[in-house]
Design a protein around this motif. Structure first.
Motif, PDB file in Angstrom:
ATOM      1  N   CYS A 181       0.838  -1.201   0.000  1.00 13.89           N
ATOM      2  CA  CYS A 181       0.000   0.000   0.000  1.00 13.89           C
ATOM      3  C   CYS A 181       0.870   1.246   0.000  1.00 13.89           C
ATOM      4  O   CYS A 181       2.029   1.213   0.409  1.00 13.89           O
ATOM      5  CB  CYS A 181      -0.958   0.002   1.178  1.00 13.89           C
ATOM      6  N   SER A 182       0.296   2.331  -0.433  1.00 13.35           N
ATOM      7  CA  SER A 182       1.000   3.608  -0.457  1.00 13.35           C
ATOM      8  C   SER A 182       1.015   4.202   0.955  1.00 13.35           C
ATOM      9  O   SER A 182       0.162   3.879   1.787  1.00 13.35           O
ATOM     10  CB  SER A 182       0.328   4.573  -1.435  1.00 13.35           C
ATOM     11  N   PRO A 183       1.977   5.083   1.236  1.00 14.35           N
ATOM     12  CA  PRO A 183       2.062   5.693   2.562  1.00 14.35           C
ATOM     13  C   PRO A 183       0.804   6.454   2.983  1.00 14.35           C
ATOM     14  O   PRO A 183       0.524   6.551   4.176  1.00 14.35           O
ATOM     15  CB  PRO A 183       3.255   6.647   2.442  1.00 14.35           C
ATOM     16  N   ASP A 184       0.031   6.947   2.035  1.00 13.17           N
ATOM     17  CA  ASP A 184      -1.155   7.719   2.426  1.00 13.17           C
ATOM     18  C   ASP A 184      -2.297   6.864   2.953  1.00 13.17           C
ATOM     19  O   ASP A 184      -3.212   7.398   3.578  1.00 13.17           O
ATOM     20  CB  ASP A 184      -1.622   8.647   1.288  1.00 13.17           C
ATOM     21  N   VAL A 185      -2.277   5.564   2.765  1.00 13.28           N
ATOM     22  CA  VAL A 185      -3.314   4.697   3.358  1.00 13.28           C
ATOM     23  C   VAL A 185      -2.745   3.790   4.451  1.00 13.28           C
ATOM     24  O   VAL A 185      -3.480   3.031   5.071  1.00 13.28           O
ATOM     25  CB  VAL A 185      -4.048   3.841   2.302  1.00 13.28           C
ATOM     26  N   GLU A 186      -1.450   3.919   4.694  1.00 12.84           N
ATOM     27  CA  GLU A 186      -0.747   3.051   5.638  1.00 12.84           C
ATOM     28  C   GLU A 186      -1.412   3.005   7.017  1.00 12.84           C
ATOM     29  O   GLU A 186      -1.733   1.931   7.530  1.00 12.84           O
ATOM     30  CB  GLU A 186       0.693   3.556   5.755  1.00 12.84           C
ATOM     31  N   GLU A 187      -1.629   4.148   7.635  1.00 12.60           N
ATOM     32  CA  GLU A 187      -2.174   4.170   8.995  1.00 12.60           C
ATOM     33  C   GLU A 187      -3.586   3.600   9.060  1.00 12.60           C
ATOM     34  O   GLU A 187      -3.918   2.865   9.986  1.00 12.60           O
ATOM     35  CB  GLU A 187      -2.142   5.582   9.579  1.00 12.60           C
ATOM     36  N   ASN A 188      -4.412   3.933   8.067  1.00 12.86           N
ATOM     37  CA  ASN A 188      -5.775   3.384   8.049  1.00 12.86           C
ATOM     38  C   ASN A 188      -5.762   1.864   7.907  1.00 12.86           C
ATOM     39  O   ASN A 188      -6.537   1.167   8.561  1.00 12.86           O
ATOM     40  CB  ASN A 188      -6.598   4.006   6.921  1.00 12.86           C
ATOM     41  N   ARG A 221     -13.877  -3.056   0.114  1.00 13.24           N
ATOM     42  CA  ARG A 221     -14.861  -2.063   0.555  1.00 13.24           C
ATOM     43  C   ARG A 221     -14.208  -0.750   0.993  1.00 13.24           C
ATOM     44  O   ARG A 221     -14.648   0.333   0.601  1.00 13.24           O
ATOM     45  CB  ARG A 221     -15.691  -2.635   1.699  1.00 13.24           C
ATOM     46  N   ASP A 222     -13.158  -0.843   1.811  1.00 18.48           N
ATOM     47  CA  ASP A 222     -12.597   0.356   2.433  1.00 18.48           C
ATOM     48  C   ASP A 222     -11.391   0.938   1.703  1.00 18.48           C
ATOM     49  O   ASP A 222     -11.022   2.083   1.958  1.00 18.48           O
ATOM     50  CB  ASP A 222     -12.196   0.051   3.878  1.00 18.48           C
ATOM     51  N   PHE A 223     -10.777   0.155   0.835  1.00 20.20           N
ATOM     52  CA  PHE A 223      -9.563   0.606   0.160  1.00 20.20           C
ATOM     53  C   PHE A 223      -9.642   0.345  -1.344  1.00 20.20           C
ATOM     54  O   PHE A 223      -8.626   0.203  -2.012  1.00 20.20           O
ATOM     55  CB  PHE A 223      -8.335  -0.109   0.748  1.00 20.20           C
ATOM     56  N   GLY A 224     -10.860   0.301  -1.877  1.00 20.17           N
ATOM     57  CA  GLY A 224     -11.097  -0.114  -3.250  1.00 20.17           C
ATOM     58  C   GLY A 224     -10.390   0.672  -4.332  1.00 20.17           C
ATOM     59  O   GLY A 224     -10.000   0.125  -5.336  1.00 20.17           O
ATOM     60  N   CYS A 225     -10.183   1.950  -4.148  1.00 21.94           N
ATOM     61  CA  CYS A 225      -9.545   2.774  -5.189  1.00 21.94           C
ATOM     62  C   CYS A 225      -8.174   3.272  -4.749  1.00 21.94           C
ATOM     63  O   CYS A 225      -7.689   4.277  -5.268  1.00 21.94           O
ATOM     64  CB  CYS A 225     -10.436   3.959  -5.530  1.00 21.94           C
ATOM     65  N   SER A 226      -7.538   2.584  -3.817  1.00 25.49           N
ATOM     66  CA  SER A 226      -6.275   3.065  -3.245  1.00 25.49           C
ATOM     67  C   SER A 226      -5.042   2.493  -3.932  1.00 25.49           C
ATOM     68  O   SER A 226      -3.925   2.863  -3.581  1.00 25.49           O
ATOM     69  CB  SER A 226      -6.224   2.722  -1.758  1.00 25.49           C
ATOM     70  N   GLY A 227      -5.218   1.587  -4.873  1.00 29.79           N
ATOM     71  CA  GLY A 227      -4.074   0.985  -5.549  1.00 29.79           C
ATOM     72  C   GLY A 227      -3.397  -0.124  -4.766  1.00 29.79           C
ATOM     73  O   GLY A 227      -2.304  -0.560  -5.119  1.00 29.79           O
ATOM     74  N   ILE A 228      -4.032  -0.585  -3.697  1.00 28.70           N
ATOM     75  CA  ILE A 228      -3.458  -1.678  -2.914  1.00 28.70           C
ATOM     76  C   ILE A 228      -3.309  -2.909  -3.802  1.00 28.70           C
ATOM     77  O   ILE A 228      -4.184  -3.222  -4.593  1.00 28.70           O
ATOM     78  CB  ILE A 228      -4.346  -2.007  -1.690  1.00 28.70           C
TER      79      ILE A 228
END
Length: 100
Positions: A10-17, A79-86
């Protein structure tokens, strides 16, 4: 029931979530998180420096889960990270333990 190793990039911008979600949803599961670099990831969000270097900063999370819990995690990711590029992959664990 077999255990699985789930690897998540995952990218750093979604890391904490993502880490918060894992801690809350799977409090008994063992997992690690490691800052690293990803190669071959062309998602349009790379900085000019990352494009020149050919790598992007990402977080690698590896979590061991029983097979049924993987379906729960996959649902959370969708559901929660669908468009985050994970990105993710899953592999069976043939042996694991704790040496004491």
């Amino acid at each position: 029931m077999s255990d699985l190793q789930c690897s998540i990039l995952c990218s750093p911008d979604v890391e904490e979530n993502l880490l918060d979600r894992l801690l809350l949803t799977f409090p008994e599961s063992v997992f690690t998180s490691t800052p690293t670099f990803g190669h071959g990831i062309a998602d349009g969000t790379m900085s000019a420096n990352e494009r020149v270097m050919g790598r992007v900063r990402i977080l690698l999370v590896q979590i061991i889960l029983p097979s049924p819990q993987w379906e729960t995690l996959r649902g959370i990711l969708a559901r929660d990270f669908g468009c985050s590029g994970i990105r993710f992959w899953v592999a069976p664990i043939s042996d694991a333990g704790v040496l004491a």
